[in-house]
Scaffold this motif. Structure first.
Motif, PDB file in Angstrom:
ATOM      1  N   GLY A  39      25.695 -21.295  59.587  1.00 24.20           N
ATOM      2  CA  GLY A  39      25.694 -22.834  60.201  1.00 24.20           C
ATOM      3  C   GLY A  39      26.382 -22.895  61.336  1.00 24.20           C
ATOM      4  N   THR A  40      26.955 -24.064  61.650  1.00 21.66           N
ATOM      5  CA  THR A  40      27.704 -24.553  62.978  1.00 21.66           C
ATOM      6  C   THR A  40      28.870 -25.446  62.403  1.00 21.66           C
ATOM      7  N   ILE A  41      29.792 -25.658  63.318  1.00 18.39           N
ATOM      8  CA  ILE A  41      30.953 -26.690  62.919  1.00 18.39           C
ATOM      9  C   ILE A  41      31.122 -27.406  64.371  1.00 18.39           C
ATOM     10  N   THR A  42      31.234 -28.627  64.230  1.00 28.59           N
ATOM     11  CA  THR A  42      31.803 -29.273  65.241  1.00 28.59           C
ATOM     12  C   THR A  42      32.807 -30.479  64.826  1.00 28.59           C
ATOM     13  N   TYR A  43      33.149 -31.128  65.524  1.00 30.22           N
ATOM     14  CA  TYR A  43      34.182 -32.292  65.483  1.00 30.22           C
ATOM     15  C   TYR A  43      33.786 -33.219  66.304  1.00 30.22           C
ATOM     16  N   ARG A  44      33.984 -34.460  65.765  1.00 27.34           N
ATOM     17  CA  ARG A  44      33.749 -35.810  66.677  1.00 27.34           C
ATOM     18  C   ARG A  44      34.356 -35.920  67.971  1.00 27.34           C
ATOM     19  N   ASN A 119      35.719 -32.234  56.813  1.00 29.93           N
ATOM     20  CA  ASN A 119      34.437 -32.822  56.425  1.00 29.93           C
ATOM     21  C   ASN A 119      34.594 -33.803  55.333  1.00 29.93           C
ATOM     22  N   SER A 120      33.876 -34.893  55.697  1.00 30.80           N
ATOM     23  CA  SER A 120      34.124 -36.152  54.578  1.00 30.80           C
ATOM     24  C   SER A 120      32.608 -36.339  53.993  1.00 30.80           C
ATOM     25  N   ASN A 121      31.751 -35.615  54.288  1.00 33.20           N
ATOM     26  CA  ASN A 121      30.453 -35.682  53.770  1.00 33.20           C
ATOM     27  C   ASN A 121      30.060 -34.475  52.996  1.00 33.20           C
ATOM     28  N   VAL A 122      29.301 -34.586  51.926  1.00 32.46           N
ATOM     29  CA  VAL A 122      28.754 -33.405  50.942  1.00 32.46           C
ATOM     30  C   VAL A 122      27.545 -32.775  51.778  1.00 32.46           C
ATOM     31  N   ASN A 123      27.808 -31.493  51.697  1.00 31.43           N
ATOM     32  CA  ASN A 123      26.943 -30.576  52.650  1.00 31.43           C
ATOM     33  C   ASN A 123      26.364 -29.644  51.496  1.00 31.43           C
ATOM     34  N   GLU A 124      25.193 -30.196  50.851  1.00 29.44           N
ATOM     35  CA  GLU A 124      24.657 -29.302  49.785  1.00 29.44           C
ATOM     36  C   GLU A 124      24.016 -28.228  50.374  1.00 29.44           C
ATOM     37  N   VAL A 125      23.718 -26.978  49.842  1.00 29.70           N
ATOM     38  CA  VAL A 125      22.761 -25.958  50.404  1.00 29.70           C
ATOM     39  C   VAL A 125      22.429 -25.114  49.326  1.00 29.70           C
ATOM     40  N   LYS A 130      17.973 -25.087  51.380  1.00 27.12           N
ATOM     41  CA  LYS A 130      18.535 -25.145  52.752  1.00 27.12           C
ATOM     42  C   LYS A 130      19.673 -23.765  52.534  1.00 27.12           C
ATOM     43  N   ASN A 131      19.603 -22.896  53.669  1.00 27.19           N
ATOM     44  CA  ASN A 131      20.590 -21.975  53.796  1.00 27.19           C
ATOM     45  C   ASN A 131      21.293 -22.094  55.063  1.00 27.19           C
ATOM     46  N   GLN A 132      20.903 -23.192  56.053  1.00 25.55           N
ATOM     47  CA  GLN A 132      21.705 -23.438  56.924  1.00 25.55           C
ATOM     48  C   GLN A 132      22.251 -24.805  57.019  1.00 25.55           C
ATOM     49  N   VAL A 133      23.255 -24.822  57.649  1.00 19.36           N
ATOM     50  CA  VAL A 133      24.001 -26.272  57.780  1.00 19.36           C
ATOM     51  C   VAL A 133      24.738 -26.569  58.867  1.00 19.36           C
ATOM     52  N   SER A 134      24.714 -27.894  59.355  1.00 19.84           N
ATOM     53  CA  SER A 134      25.682 -28.048  60.557  1.00 19.84           C
ATOM     54  C   SER A 134      26.658 -29.082  59.967  1.00 19.84           C
ATOM     55  N   LEU A 135      27.953 -28.632  60.166  1.00 19.99           N
ATOM     56  CA  LEU A 135      28.945 -29.520  59.663  1.00 19.99           C
ATOM     57  C   LEU A 135      29.746 -30.095  60.864  1.00 19.99           C
ATOM     58  N   VAL A 136      29.755 -31.547  60.843  1.00 21.00           N
ATOM     59  CA  VAL A 136      30.500 -32.235  61.506  1.00 21.00           C
ATOM     60  C   VAL A 136      32.022 -32.723  61.016  1.00 21.00           C
ATOM     61  N   LEU A 137      33.139 -32.492  61.412  1.00 23.35           N
ATOM     62  CA  LEU A 137      34.281 -32.737  60.805  1.00 23.35           C
ATOM     63  C   LEU A 137      34.951 -33.891  61.412  1.00 23.35           C
ATOM     64  N   ASP A 138      36.126 -34.488  60.720  1.00 18.49           N
ATOM     65  CA  ASP A 138      36.387 -35.585  60.980  1.00 18.49           C
ATOM     66  C   ASP A 138      37.827 -35.357  61.285  1.00 18.49           C
TER      67      ASP A 138
END
Length: 141
Positions: A39-44, A119-125, A130-138
């Motif tokens: 996956g990928t990690i971004t922030y706001r 991350n403040s959201n639950v990102n289930e895989v 799902k085996n890919q996820v895009s995380l948006v960090l706070d």
């Protein structure tokens, strides 16, 4: 991340030295059974991270609600000269997730042992196919 791949390869190579042909074949089959969550990690906000900021990504079994999640795989890497989005790959084997009901991916960014983003959201895989996820960090204030 390439250092992690190099070290993993070196450990496997050392483990295989001196093994019988049967053991080598079994080890090779075990390596082939490794799967990956990526996956990928971004922030706001759009601020640049210092080179020495550390990014931690964890694949964990959060099946039991009143206990801490059990870490399945974890990677820690410096931001370096790269800026978001950061890419990651978390290896795991099927035996690590066979009884899992809820597998999640979490991430955080630290600088000098100070938490900057999480991350403040639950990102289930995996348990949701799902085996890919895009995380948006706070940003942590």
């Amino acid at each position: 991340m390439k250092l992690w791949q190099f070290l993993s390869g070196a450990i496997v190579a050392v483990a295989l030295i001196g093994c019988s042909e049967t053991a080598t074949n079994q080890a090779a089959e075990g390596i082939q059974n490794v799967s990956v969550v990526s996956g990928t990690i971004t922030y706001r906000d759009r601020s640049a991270l210092p080179d020495n900021a550390l990014i931690t990504v964890v694949l964990a079994d959060a099946s039991v609600s009143n206990k801490p999640a059990k870490i399945i795989s974890q990677i820690i890497f410096p931001a370096g000269q790269t800026q978001a989005p950061f890419q990651f790959r978390l290896p795991y084997t099927q035996s690590q997730i066979v009884n899992a009901k809820r597998i999640i991916v979490t991430a955080e960014i630290e600088l000098d042992n100070q938490l900057l983003y999480t991350n403040s959201n639950v990102n289930e895989v995996l348990t949701n196919n799902k085996n890919q996820v895009s995380l948006v960090l706070d940003h942590i204030n």
